[in-house]
Design an enzyme around this catalytic site. Structure first.
Site, short mmCIF file in Angstrom:
data_model
loop_
_atom_site.label_atom_id
_atom_site.label_comp_id
_atom_site.label_asym_id
_atom_site.label_seq_id
_atom_site.Cartn_x
_atom_site.Cartn_y
_atom_site.Cartn_z
N LYS A 1 1.18 3.24 -10.29
CA LYS A 1 1.58 3.28 -8.77
C LYS A 1 1.50 1.82 -8.28
CE LYS A 1 -3.24 4.57 -7.35
NZ LYS A 1 -3.90 5.41 -6.52
N ARG B 1 -10.44 12.98 1.16
CA ARG B 1 -9.30 12.24 1.57
C ARG B 1 -7.99 13.11 1.59
NH1 ARG B 1 -7.97 7.38 -2.37
NH2 ARG B 1 -7.61 8.76 -3.86
N TYR C 1 -1.67 -26.76 8.71
CA TYR C 1 -1.47 -26.63 9.97
C TYR C 1 -3.00 -26.42 10.54
CZ TYR C 1 2.87 -24.41 9.43
OH TYR C 1 4.29 -24.44 9.13
N MET D 1 2.55 -20.19 4.58
CA MET D 1 3.20 -19.11 4.19
C MET D 1 4.00 -19.16 2.85
SD MET D 1 6.80 -17.36 5.79
CE MET D 1 6.08 -16.72 7.38
#
Length: 814
Positions: A483, A581, A709, A758
Site C-alpha cells: 500500500k 480503528r 527564506y 519547495m
C-alpha cells in the site's frame, strides 16, 4: 559440455535413481522461476532456512525438466524424472563445480578482498580479453552459490578464468577455494565490509587469503594488516606507495581528471595514466596493472590499455521509459552468461507482455559464432521475447536465427532509425558491450525527469523478505503490504518481484491501488484493507478481495454480490480486538454470523485483526489480551459458520515478537523495506531505498550573509554553500532544515542551512572537497530513515511515504 556435466555429477556422493529419461545435459539451474529451464537442464533443489526448491519439482517436470539433484524425491514425482539423491544439495553443487573445474587446465585469477572485487574483475576482463578467451564471474556472483554457478560456465574454448570470491563469515572460503583453485591471486582493499561476521580483522584477513593456498603468485598492497600473514616471499608480488621494498613501487600525482602513476619495477621506470582520481579506483587500477606485469605485458600495451579504463556499472537497473515502457539498463557488458541473468531479470520485472531485447554482438562465449547465436536464439525463444533488435556486424550476419528481428551495423544506425521503431507499452532490455555505447540508447528511451532519484535495491528487498520468512513456522503464509505506493518505494515493481518470489497475498489500502496492480498484470491475490462501499463493484470487476469491517459494509457488499449472482466470492472479515480503528466488535459477532450463515455468494477467505502494540514491550499485557480475544472471536466465527479460514493477526514487529501467534498467515510491511523498531533486528536488515540528488551550484558567502527564506541561517564566517535540487515538494520535511538535518557528500556530513525550500535545499560544504554535479545522499545508509524520523519526532513510515511521485524511482539488482 554435456559429457563434463555428466562426469561431474557422478563425482558427487549421490544415489542415482534412473527413470530412463534423457540425460543430454547442457546447463545447470537453481531457479525454478527461470524460463530457461528445459529438457537439458540439471536442476539442483537447494534448501535453506527460508526456501525449499523441492516444492517446485512437480512444476519443473511439467515444463520438461527431467534431471534433478535432491535430498528427497517428492512423492508425487517418483518415476517422473531422474534423481540424484544427496544429503546436502548445496554441498553437492559445490562438489560438482569443484570436479568440473578440475577438468580444465588454464590460468585462473582468483580475486578477493572487502571492496573492489567486481570492478577489478571487469577491468581485468577488459584489459586481457584482446589476448585471451576469458570466462569470468557474471555480475557479482561471488557467494557460496554464485561461485559454483560461475565456474560451471567454463567451456573448452576458454583459456583464462577470472573469478571473485566473497565471504561474510569465518570458514566459508575453503568451499570457494576448492572450486576456483586460482593459479594467480589478487587481494583487493581490506575494509570494514562484513566485519560483523569475524571475531577480528586478523581472522578476516586470514580467511580471505586462504583462497590462495595453491596459487603460484599473490598480488597485494603491502600494509600492516597483510604483511604478517605468512604469504611466502616466493608467492608474493607486492606493490606499495611507501615501501620501496615492494616488488613494484608507485608514486602518483593528479592532473585534471587523471592520475599519473610512476612505476618502478625491477630496472624499469615508466608512467601510466588512468582516468580516475579517487583512492578506491586508483588502488583497483593498480591491482589490474600488477596482473599485466605478471603476464609480462610490454610497457606500451600497459599504457595504452590502462588509460582506457572506465567506470563499471555493476547493477541491472529498471527505469521508467517513454510511452509507458520500462527499461532494464544493462548497457556495459555483453556476454552469454550475463545475458542469461539479464533475461531472467527481465522476466521477473516485466511490466508488459510485450518484451523487446536490444542486444549488441556477444563477446567471449568460447563458442563458434554459429553455435553461440544458435544458443542466444534458444534463450530468446525460451524467454518469449516479442522482438529482437541486434546491433553489430556479427549479430547482423546471424539475423536469420531470430524471429521478428531488426539489425543495425552500429549504434549510430539504430539512433538514425529510432523514430521508426515505435517503442510503446513494452518491457525493454538494453544489453550491450561497452564499446557500443548503449548508454545513448538508454538516454533516448528513458522518461525524462529531474536528477533526484530514489534508488530501490531489489536484492535487499529479496533479502529482507527471506529474513522474515525464516522466522515463520512451517506452512505459515505471508501477505506483503504494498500500500501507499509500496511505502513510497514503488508499487508495481515491488509487487512484480514479490510475485516472482511467490508470496501468498499482497495487501493494499484502497481499491485504486489494487486495480492499478491488476491492470499492470499482477496475478497474485490482492486484499483491499480499507475499501469504501462505492468501490465494491470495481473490486468485484477486477477480482480484488475486500476486507469487510462493519455490518453496513457487509450488507452493501452482499447486495451487490446478489445482483451480480456471485458464487463464493472471497472476502476478509476484520475483527476489532483493541485497536479501535476498523473491525467488528465482540458485541456484533452474533449478528455477523447470522448475516453470513448460508450465504453462498461470498466465501470468508480469512479472518484478521490488527495489533496496536506489537512493537512495544511495555504493553505486553495489552498485546496478549488482543491475541486472546482474536483467538476467541475468530474461533467462534469459524465454528458457527463451519469454515476453515486463513487467520492472521501479526504485522512486521509481531512476526518477531509474538512467534506463537503467527496463526495461518502474517502481514509483512515496513520490515520488507529494511526498517525495524528493534535495534538488533535493524542491524540484520538491508537498506532498500537510497534517495539521491546532485549539487546544482556552489557559492561562497562572506560572514554576515544569510541563506534561504527568512534569513534563518546567518554565516558567522566565510562559508561554502551547495544548493541541492530537492525540497519539501519532493517529500523532505521542512523540520529537517535549519541545521537539524544533513545530507552526505563525499562520505561527509553536510548540514542543511536555513529553511528547506519547495524545490531546493542548501547545505554547508566548507570542509568538503566537492564540485557542481557531485552526488548527494539524502537518506540511505546515512542518514537512515530511522534517524530522520527520530529527529523529527515521527516514524519511518512517514519519511518513506512522503517522497513524492515526481521523484523518479530507479530499481536495480547488484
Amino acid at each position: 559440455m554435456n559429457l563434463k556435466i555428466r562426469n561431474s555429477i557422478q563425482k558427487t556422493d549421490a544415489t542415482f535413481i534412473d527413470n530412463q529419461f534423457a540425460m543430454a545435459l547442457d546447463s545447470v539451474s537453481i531457479d525454478s522461476r527461470s524460463l530457461q529451464n528445459g529438457s537439458q537442464t540439471l536442476f539442483f533443489a537447494l534448501t535453506g532456512a527460508n526456501t525449499d526448491a523441492h516444492i517446485y519439482i512437480e512444476e519443473l517436470i511439467e515444463v520438461g525438466v527431467h534431471n534433478f539433484v535432491v535430498t528427497h524425491i517428492p512423492s508425487a514425482c517418483k518415476s517422473q524424472a531422474n534423481f540424484y539423491v544427496v544429503k546436502d544439495t548445496l554441498l553437492a553443487l559445490q562438489e560438482f563445480a569443484a570436479h568440473y573445474r578440475s577438468l580444465f587446465n588454464f590460468p585462473v585469477i582468483g580475486i578477493t578482498g572487502s571492496n573492489g572485487k567486481t570492478i577489478v574483475k571487469e577491468w581485468l576482463n577488459f584489459l586481457l580479453s584482446p589476448d585471451f578467451n576469458v570466462i569470468r564471474s557474471p555480475k557479482s556472483y561471488n557467494s557460496q552459490i554464485g561461485v559454483p554457478l560461475s565456474v560451471i560456465a567454463i567451456n573448452e574454448q576458454h583459456n583464462l578464468g577470472i573469478f571473485e570470491a566473497g565471504i561474510s563469515v569465518s570458514a566459508e572460503m575453503k568451499n570457494l577455494e576448492r572450486i576456483i583453485k586460482p593459479t594467480l591471486g589478487v587481494l583487493t582493499n581490506i575494509g570494514s565490509a562484513h566485519d560483523e561476521g569475524f571475531v577480528s580483522l586478523e581472522e578476516k584477513v586470514k580467511e580471505k587469503i586462504s583462497l590462495f593456498q595453491t596459487a603460484e603468485t599473490v598480488i597485494y598492497q603491502i600494509d600492516a594488516e597483510i604483511k604478517s600473514f605468512n604469504l611466502s616471499n616466493s608467492k608474493a608480488f607486492t606493490w606499495s606507495f611507501i615501501n620501496k621494498n615492494a616488488a613494484v613501487f608507485i608514486t602518483k600525482k593528479m592532473i585534471v581528471d587523471f592520475t599519473i602513476l610512476s612505476i618502478q619495477y625491477k630496472e624499469k621506470y615508466f608512467e601510466v595514466k588512468i582516468p580516475f582520481q579517487d583512492q578506491a579506483s586508483v588502488e583497483n587500477a593498480i591491482s589490474c596493472l600488477m596482473v599485466l606485469l605478471y603476464f609480462k605485458y610490454d610497457q606500451l600495451t600497459i599504457q595504452n590499455r590502462m588509460q582506457l579504463l572506465f567506470p563499471v556499472e555493476m547493477r541491472l537497473k529498471v527505469k521508467n521509459g517513454i510511452n509507458n515502457c520500462s527499461i532494464i539498463d544493462d548497457s556495459y557488458s555483453s556476454d552469454f552468461q550475463s545475458l542469461k541473468i539479464a533475461l531472467d531479470f527481465l522476466e521477473s520485472q516485466k511490466q508488459s507482455e510485450n518484451k523487446t531485447v536490444i542486444v549488441s554482438d556477444i563477446f567471449q562465449s568460447g563458442l563458434t559464432k554459429d553455435e553461440l547465436y544458435s544458443k542466444v536464439s534458444d534463450l530468446i525463444t525460451s524467454n518469449k521475447i516479442s522482438r529482437v533488435i541486434g546491433i553489430g556486424e556479427t549479430i547482423s550476419e546471424y539475423k536469420h536465427k531470430f524471429d521478428n528481428c531488426t539489425t543495425y551495423l552500429n549504434t549510430a544506425e539504430f539512433i538514425a532509425d529510432y523514430e521508426n521503431l515505435d517503442f510503446n507499452n513494452e518491457s525493454i532490455l538494453v544489453k550491450g558491450a561497452r564499446s557500443f555505447e548503449f548508454e545513448e540508447i538508454v538516454q533516448l528511451l528513458e522518461e525524462k525527469t529531474h536528477e533526484t532519484v530514489l534508488e530501490i535495491n531489489l536484492n535487499a528487498i529479496s533479502y529482507n523478505l527471506n529474513f522474515f520468512k525464516a522466522k515463520l513456522k512451517p506452512n505459515v503464509k505471508i501477505m506483503v503490504m504494498v500500500k501507499a505506493f509500496g511505502y513510497g518505494n514503488g508499487g508495481f515493481e515491488i509487487a512484480k518481484l514479490l510475485e516472482h518470489h511467490k508470496v501468498d497475498y499482497l495487501g493494499v489500502a484502497f481499491a485504486d491501488e489494487g486495480i492499478s496492480l491488476k491492470n499492470s498484470g499482477i496475478q497474485l491475490p490482492i486484499m483491499v484493507l480499507n475499501p469504501e462501499n462505492t468501490s465494491f463493484s470495481a473490486i468485484i470487476q477486477h477480482q480484488l478481495e475486500p476486507e469487510i469491517y462493519s455490518l453496513k459494509g457487509l450488507r452493501a457488499f452482499l447486495k451487490i454480490a446478489a445482483q451480480k449472482d456471485l458464487d463464493h466470492f472471497p472476502i476478509h472479515i476484520k475483527i476489532d480486538t483493541g485497536m479501535h480503528r476498523l473491525g467488528f466488535e465482540a458485541n456484533t459477532i452474533d449478528e455477523l454470523i447470522a448475516t453470513l450463515k448460508g450465504n453462498k455468494t461470498i466465501q470468508v477467505k480469512s479472518i484478521l485483526s490488527h495489533m496496536a502494540t506489537s512493537d512495544d514491550v511495555l504493553h505486553l499485557n495489552f498485546a496478549n489480551s488482543q491475541i486472546a480475544l482474536f483467538e476467541e472471536l475468530s474461533s467462534k466465527l469459524s465454528r458457527e459458520l463451519n469454515i476453515k479460514p486463513i487467520r492472521h493477526l501479526m504485522n512486521t514487529s509481531g512476526i518477531t515478537n509474538f512467534p506463537n501467534a503467527q496463526y495461518d498467515m502474517v502481514r509483512l510491511g515496513i520490515g520488507l523495506y529494511g526498517v525495524s523498531n528493534d535495534s538488533e533486528e535493524q542491524k540484520k536488515l538491508q537498506n532498500v531505498g537510497t534517495l539521491k540528488s546532485i549539487i546544482s551550484q556552489i557559492r561562497t558567502i562572506p560572514e554576515g550573509d544569510s541563506v534561504g527564506y527568512g534569513r534563518k541561517f546567518m554565516a558567522k564566517e566565510i562559508t561554502k554553500v551547495a544548493t541541492i535540487p530537492i525540497g519539501y515538494a519532493d517529500g523532505i520535511s521542512r523540520g529537517w532544515g535549519n541545521e537539524l538535518g544533513y545530507v552526505m557528500i563525499k562520505n561527509k556530513k553536510a548540514k542543511i542551512l536555513g529553511s528547506v525550500c519547495m524545490d531546493m535545499l542548501m547545505v554547508e560544504t566548507t570542509e568538503i572537497d566537492c564540485k557542481e554535479g557531485d552526488a548527494v545522499i539524502i537518506f540511505g545508509q546515512a542518514p537512515t530513515v530511522n534517524e530522520i524520523a527520530k529527529s523529527l519526532g515521527t516514524i519511518p513510515y512517514e519519511v518513506l511515504t512522503s517522497i513524492s511521485q515526481r521523484v523518479k524511482r530507479v530499481f536495480y539488482r547488484d
